[in-house]
Write an enzyme that holds these catalytic residues in place. Sequence first.
Site, PDB file in Angstrom:
ATOM      1  CG  HIS A 188      -1.969  -0.970   1.302  1.00  0.00           C
ATOM      2  ND1 HIS A 188      -2.124  -1.782   2.408  1.00  0.00           N
ATOM      3  CD2 HIS A 188      -2.946  -1.317   0.431  1.00  0.00           C
ATOM      4  CE1 HIS A 188      -3.153  -2.583   2.209  1.00  0.00           C
ATOM      5  NE2 HIS A 188      -3.671  -2.329   1.019  1.00  0.00           N
TER       6      HIS A 188
ATOM      7  CE  LYS B 121     -11.798  -8.280   3.183  1.00  0.00           C
ATOM      8  NZ  LYS B 121     -10.500  -7.736   2.723  1.00  0.00           N
TER       9      LYS B 121
ATOM     10  NE  ARG C  72      -2.817  -7.921  -3.754  1.00  0.00           N
ATOM     11  CZ  ARG C  72      -3.490  -8.632  -2.861  1.00  0.00           C
ATOM     12  NH1 ARG C  72      -2.848  -9.218  -1.890  1.00  0.00           N
ATOM     13  NH2 ARG C  72      -4.791  -8.753  -2.933  1.00  0.00           N
TER      14      ARG C  72
ATOM     15  CB  SER D 143      -4.664  -6.249   4.679  1.00  0.00           C
ATOM     16  OG  SER D 143      -4.186  -4.995   4.269  1.00  0.00           O
TER      17      SER D 143
END
Length: 159
Positions: A17, A41, A90, A128
């Site tokens: 990040h 989440k 990614r 994360s």
Amino acid sequence: MRKAIFPGSFDPVTNGHMDIISRAAGMFDTLVVGVFKNVRKQSFLPVEGRIQALREATADIANVEVVSFDGLLPDYMKTNDIKVIVRGLRSVTDYEYEQGQAQIINQLNPELDTIFFLTKPEFSCVSSSMVREIYHFNGGIAPLVPKSVITAIEYFSNK
């Protein structure tokens, strides 16, 4: 003024990040890092802990503002005169997800654009969720996150 937003839950912020933040900050007069609570989440760090960690990690980047917001991203952008969304990719899987998000946002407000930054190879496996899993099993996360994340975890886990 060229203004963009890099939205995310940043739970926690990773070095990947941070790479996107520093690169995007070089392209815009102001880069807003928008922290939101992901309703899908369970939180690892509270929003205030994520904001604190991000503010410390970006303290040396003068044109970065760290904020939190609720509601729809296009609404926040309209209120704050932001026209560009920054997203990091990614993998192909990230692209497929982010493409759908960008198309929905564009349908909500056709004036908004999304730009994608390809992650540097050394950050392509860092997420994360991976950081949270490594931490859960008492693994070392220091190489994966800014020092401010370690500080935030220590502070908020002692409450």
